[in-house]
Design a protein around this motif. Structure first.
Motif, PDB file in Angstrom:
ATOM      1  N   ASN A 118      14.604  23.278  -3.042  1.00 40.34           N
ATOM      2  CA  ASN A 118      16.042  23.460  -3.333  1.00 40.34           C
ATOM      3  C   ASN A 118      16.767  22.361  -2.992  1.00 40.34           C
ATOM      4  O   ASN A 118      18.011  22.848  -2.446  1.00 40.34           O
ATOM      5  CB  ASN A 118      16.321  24.964  -2.787  1.00 40.34           C
ATOM      6  N   ASP A 119      16.418  21.138  -2.930  1.00 41.55           N
ATOM      7  CA  ASP A 119      17.352  20.018  -2.383  1.00 41.55           C
ATOM      8  C   ASP A 119      17.494  19.923  -0.913  1.00 41.55           C
ATOM      9  O   ASP A 119      18.300  19.469  -0.435  1.00 41.55           O
ATOM     10  CB  ASP A 119      18.657  19.782  -3.077  1.00 41.55           C
ATOM     11  N   ASN A 120      16.619  20.478  -0.280  1.00 38.40           N
ATOM     12  CA  ASN A 120      16.617  20.793   1.169  1.00 38.40           C
ATOM     13  C   ASN A 120      15.338  19.930   1.837  1.00 38.40           C
ATOM     14  O   ASN A 120      14.519  19.884   1.383  1.00 38.40           O
ATOM     15  CB  ASN A 120      16.759  21.945   1.595  1.00 38.40           C
ATOM     16  N   HIS A 141      17.336  20.509   9.428  1.00 39.95           N
ATOM     17  CA  HIS A 141      17.206  21.052   8.220  1.00 39.95           C
ATOM     18  C   HIS A 141      18.663  20.828   7.253  1.00 39.95           C
ATOM     19  O   HIS A 141      19.404  21.446   7.570  1.00 39.95           O
ATOM     20  CB  HIS A 141      17.017  22.610   8.340  1.00 39.95           C
ATOM     21  N   TYR A 142      18.302  19.916   6.575  1.00 41.21           N
ATOM     22  CA  TYR A 142      19.494  19.281   5.808  1.00 41.21           C
ATOM     23  C   TYR A 142      19.446  19.418   4.100  1.00 41.21           C
ATOM     24  O   TYR A 142      18.470  19.580   3.698  1.00 41.21           O
ATOM     25  CB  TYR A 142      19.900  17.872   5.922  1.00 41.21           C
ATOM     26  N   HIS A 143      20.576  19.753   3.525  1.00 41.62           N
ATOM     27  CA  HIS A 143      20.769  19.507   2.057  1.00 41.62           C
ATOM     28  C   HIS A 143      20.653  18.143   1.862  1.00 41.62           C
ATOM     29  O   HIS A 143      21.327  17.615   2.677  1.00 41.62           O
ATOM     30  CB  HIS A 143      22.103  20.296   1.669  1.00 41.62           C
ATOM     31  N   THR A 145      22.743  16.332   0.133  1.00 31.31           N
ATOM     32  CA  THR A 145      23.909  15.782   0.099  1.00 31.31           C
ATOM     33  C   THR A 145      24.362  15.307   1.691  1.00 31.31           C
ATOM     34  O   THR A 145      24.888  14.220   2.010  1.00 31.31           O
ATOM     35  CB  THR A 145      24.906  16.623  -0.486  1.00 31.31           C
ATOM     36  N   THR A 146      24.273  16.579   2.512  1.00 30.95           N
ATOM     37  CA  THR A 146      24.488  16.421   3.953  1.00 30.95           C
ATOM     38  C   THR A 146      23.597  15.252   4.669  1.00 30.95           C
ATOM     39  O   THR A 146      24.273  14.335   5.330  1.00 30.95           O
ATOM     40  CB  THR A 146      24.357  17.731   4.707  1.00 30.95           C
ATOM     41  N   GLN A 173      15.255  12.549  -5.468  1.00 29.89           N
ATOM     42  CA  GLN A 173      16.774  12.366  -5.302  1.00 29.89           C
ATOM     43  C   GLN A 173      17.090  10.679  -5.599  1.00 29.89           C
ATOM     44  O   GLN A 173      18.247  10.490  -4.962  1.00 29.89           O
ATOM     45  CB  GLN A 173      16.997  12.548  -3.750  1.00 29.89           C
TER      46      GLN A 173
END
Length: 246
Positions: A118-120, A141-143, A145-146, A173
């Protein structure tokens, strides 16, 4: 110093024996999901081939996470047991630092990660200094975008010529990564695997810990813990409550 290192953090099982900075032997089994059955035989095979006894190992090292919850517990519990019984030193090495150790390039931001869906990502970033990777963006633990925002902030203040993404799931990505505006590349298939031999090299300068204090670093609560917390309303306990004591 003889170092026996283990990674059970992902489906790639890896075990290695190092003599100081030299990797004497490294054996791996890809796409394994039952490390509990294969880890001990692989260790025994390495020791037999090298004509060594387990008691002749000076230091044990293990990837402590992030990674598979079950896998991490298997590796950590195994080396805790060895170190406790034999009275040997034991160290825990970040899985992400081990991935970063596969890239010797300077002036390069080494972003390492494990796809958490889930894009994490379980991810961090490193640069090479004094012969080994130095962490510049904390393991977490990052998304995506972050994570890319953190990368952008770092490269804007440092002399970074390129970025390399090592680990799993980054290629999907690519559209967002291109927005960084920096030359980048992905790790090779070999770099994207966690190598116990590199863990052994990092272990030489790591601080040994009491085996009872060696714990997996999950970087995120397990679903079972989250469900238990919601069901009971009780606060989360320390990590040691979820790890087998030896």
């Amino acid at each position: 110093m003889k170092v026996l290192s283990v990674s059970t953090a992902t489906n790639h099982l890896s075990v290695a024996l190092n003599e100081d900075q030299t990797i004497l032997v490294e054996k791996g089994e890809p796409d394994r999901h039952n490390h509990s059955e294969h880890l001990d035989p692989l260790i025994n095979q390495i020791l037999t081939d090298q004509q060594l006894k387990l008691s002749e190992i000076d230091r044990f090292a293990v990837a402590i996470g992030p990674g598979s919850y079950t896998g991490l517990r298997i590796g950590v519990t195994t080396v805790k047991l060895f170190a406790s019984i034999l009275g040997k030193e034991v160290v825990g090495i970040s899985t992400l630092a081990a991935l970063a150790a596969s890239c010797p390039d300077e002036d390069t931001l080494i972003v390492t990660g494990i796809d958490a869906r889930n894009d994490n990502y379980f991810a961090g970033a490193y640069v090479n200094g004094k012969g080994q990777p130095s962490r510049v963006i904390a393991d977490g633990h990052y998304h995506i975008t972050t994570l890319l925002e953190a990368i952008g902030r770092y490269v804007n203040t440092e002399r970074i010529k390129q970025v390399i993404f090592i680990g799993s799931g980054f290629k999907k990505q690519e559209g967002q990564i291109k927005q960084l505006g920096l030359p980048f590349r992905y790790g090779s298939d070999d770099q994207n695997l966690i190598h116990a031999g590199l863990i052994g090299k990092l272990a030489l300068t790591a601080q040994p810990v009491d085996p009872d204090r060696l714990l997996p670093q999950y970087l995120r609560r397990t679903q079972a813990e989250v469900d238990w917390h919601h069901k009971t309303g009780q606060p989360y306990g320390p990590d040691k409550d979820y790890v087998e004591e030896v």
